[in-house]
Design a protein around this motif. Structure first.
Motif, mmCIF file in Angstrom:
data_model
loop_
_atom_site.group_PDB
_atom_site.id
_atom_site.type_symbol
_atom_site.label_atom_id
_atom_site.label_comp_id
_atom_site.label_asym_id
_atom_site.label_seq_id
_atom_site.Cartn_x
_atom_site.Cartn_y
_atom_site.Cartn_z
ATOM 1 N N MET A 219 18.333 -22.318 13.799
ATOM 2 C CA MET A 219 17.637 -21.325 14.589
ATOM 3 C C MET A 219 16.337 -21.939 15.130
ATOM 4 O O MET A 219 15.589 -22.565 14.407
ATOM 5 N N ASP A 220 16.098 -21.741 16.421
ATOM 6 C CA ASP A 220 14.902 -22.298 17.046
ATOM 7 C C ASP A 220 13.663 -21.523 16.620
ATOM 8 O O ASP A 220 13.702 -20.317 16.397
ATOM 9 N N LYS A 221 12.550 -22.242 16.514
ATOM 10 C CA LYS A 221 11.267 -21.626 16.187
ATOM 11 C C LYS A 221 10.768 -20.876 17.424
ATOM 12 O O LYS A 221 10.836 -21.381 18.539
ATOM 13 N N TRP A 222 10.265 -19.656 17.224
ATOM 14 C CA TRP A 222 9.754 -18.855 18.324
ATOM 15 C C TRP A 222 8.494 -19.474 18.908
ATOM 16 O O TRP A 222 7.622 -19.938 18.183
ATOM 17 N N GLU A 223 8.422 -19.509 20.212
ATOM 18 C CA GLU A 223 7.248 -20.011 20.928
ATOM 19 C C GLU A 223 6.792 -18.930 21.901
ATOM 20 O O GLU A 223 7.620 -18.329 22.585
ATOM 21 N N PRO A 224 5.496 -18.684 22.001
ATOM 22 C CA PRO A 224 5.007 -17.726 23.000
ATOM 23 C C PRO A 224 5.349 -18.203 24.416
ATOM 24 O O PRO A 224 5.446 -19.404 24.657
ATOM 25 N N ILE A 225 5.517 -17.269 25.319
ATOM 26 C CA ILE A 225 5.805 -17.611 26.709
ATOM 27 C C ILE A 225 4.594 -18.332 27.310
ATOM 28 O O ILE A 225 3.445 -18.002 27.004
ATOM 29 N N SER A 226 4.867 -19.316 28.145
ATOM 30 C CA SER A 226 3.774 -20.016 28.820
ATOM 31 C C SER A 226 3.309 -19.181 30.005
ATOM 32 O O SER A 226 4.037 -18.331 30.528
ATOM 33 N N LEU A 227 2.115 -19.451 30.442
ATOM 34 C CA LEU A 227 1.571 -18.749 31.606
ATOM 35 C C LEU A 227 2.426 -19.035 32.840
ATOM 36 O O LEU A 227 2.687 -18.141 33.644
ATOM 37 N N LYS A 228 2.915 -20.250 32.980
ATOM 38 C CA LYS A 228 3.774 -20.599 34.114
ATOM 39 C C LYS A 228 5.061 -19.775 34.096
ATOM 40 O O LYS A 228 5.480 -19.240 35.126
ATOM 41 N N GLU A 229 5.689 -19.661 32.927
ATOM 42 C CA GLU A 229 6.922 -18.866 32.824
ATOM 43 C C GLU A 229 6.644 -17.396 33.137
ATOM 44 O O GLU A 229 7.456 -16.730 33.786
ATOM 45 N N LEU A 230 5.514 -16.893 32.679
ATOM 46 C CA LEU A 230 5.147 -15.509 32.959
ATOM 47 C C LEU A 230 4.937 -15.305 34.453
ATOM 48 O O LEU A 230 5.423 -14.320 35.030
ATOM 49 N N PHE A 231 4.227 -16.226 35.104
ATOM 50 C CA PHE A 231 4.026 -16.129 36.558
ATOM 51 C C PHE A 231 5.359 -16.162 37.293
ATOM 52 O O PHE A 231 5.533 -15.477 38.299
ATOM 53 N N ASP A 232 6.321 -16.945 36.809
ATOM 54 C CA ASP A 232 7.655 -16.963 37.427
ATOM 55 C C ASP A 232 8.285 -15.578 37.367
ATOM 56 O O ASP A 232 8.858 -15.102 38.353
ATOM 57 N N LYS A 233 8.186 -14.903 36.225
ATOM 58 C CA LYS A 233 8.733 -13.551 36.087
ATOM 59 C C LYS A 233 8.020 -12.582 37.030
ATOM 60 O O LYS A 233 8.655 -11.738 37.663
ATOM 61 N N ILE A 234 6.717 -12.690 37.119
ATOM 62 C CA ILE A 234 5.936 -11.807 37.988
ATOM 63 C C ILE A 234 6.326 -12.037 39.444
ATOM 64 O O ILE A 234 6.593 -11.078 40.190
ATOM 65 N N HIS A 235 6.375 -13.291 39.871
ATOM 66 C CA HIS A 235 6.708 -13.600 41.269
ATOM 67 C C HIS A 235 8.121 -13.157 41.629
ATOM 68 O O HIS A 235 8.365 -12.691 42.742
ATOM 69 N N ASN A 236 9.059 -13.285 40.687
ATOM 70 C CA ASN A 236 10.428 -12.813 40.940
ATOM 71 C C ASN A 236 10.441 -11.309 41.183
ATOM 72 O O ASN A 236 11.185 -10.819 42.037
ATOM 73 N N THR A 237 9.637 -10.575 40.441
ATOM 74 C CA THR A 237 9.560 -9.120 40.629
ATOM 75 C C THR A 237 8.880 -8.780 41.943
ATOM 76 O O THR A 237 9.314 -7.880 42.660
ATOM 77 N N GLU A 238 7.818 -9.488 42.275
ATOM 78 C CA GLU A 238 7.069 -9.183 43.492
ATOM 79 C C GLU A 238 7.937 -9.274 44.741
ATOM 80 O O GLU A 238 7.725 -8.537 45.698
ATOM 81 N N THR A 239 8.936 -10.138 44.737
ATOM 82 C CA THR A 239 9.811 -10.254 45.905
ATOM 83 C C THR A 239 10.684 -9.013 46.078
ATOM 84 O O THR A 239 11.177 -8.763 47.169
ATOM 85 N N ASP A 240 10.872 -8.232 44.999
ATOM 86 C CA ASP A 240 11.709 -7.027 45.061
ATOM 87 C C ASP A 240 10.928 -5.755 45.350
ATOM 88 O O ASP A 240 11.515 -4.734 45.689
ATOM 89 N N LEU A 241 9.607 -5.781 45.182
ATOM 90 C CA LEU A 241 8.808 -4.578 45.397
ATOM 91 C C LEU A 241 8.488 -4.428 46.879
ATOM 92 O O LEU A 241 8.232 -5.404 47.570
#
Length: 122
Positions: free
Chosen positions: A1-23
């Motif tokens: 089982m992989d050790k949990w790692e917090p999301i990076s700021l870059k990965e979070l920005f990717d999620k935000i930008h993906n959503t922004e294209t749909d709004l």
């Protein structure tokens, strides 16, 4: 089982930008008013291991934040700036959280603890 790692700021920005294209329209305008530069806020129940959770939007006494343990966005209240009141483990898309908060502002009521895609109010 992989050790949990917090999301990076870059990965979070990717999620935000993906959503922004749909709004668009009112939701785009609302998002532009409430979004903030992602900042780690304290959450004492489960947030200590990752140094807190990323808050991505603030509206009145509510925040939209990313739970990187459960990999989803949540909406919680806050009384003290920088501290999330209430841990939720929804695995929601950011757009769902934005729509729910928009509907709360527009129609009133409460959104805390709801999970899944928003339901039509009409």
């Amino acid at each position: 089982m992989d050790k949990w790692e917090p999301i990076s700021l870059k990965e979070l920005f990717d999620k935000i930008h993906n959503t922004e294209t749909d709004l668009n329209g009112e939701l785009w305008n609302f998002w532009q008013l409430i979004k903030v530069y992602p900042t780690k806020w304290i959450e004492n129940e489960f947030g200590n291991e990752g140094g807190g959770f990323w808050v991505v939007a603030i509206c009145g006494t509510k925040v939209i934040w990313y739970n990187d343990i459960e990999e989803g966005f949540n909406t919680s209240n806050y009384e003290v700036f920088g501290k999330i009141d209430g841990y939720y483990c929804n695995q929601d898309e950011l757009s769902w959280a934005v729509i729910r908060l928009f509907d709360l502002v527009k129609f009133g009521g409460d959104i805390i603890g709801q999970a899944g895609p928003p339901q039509s109010l009409v």
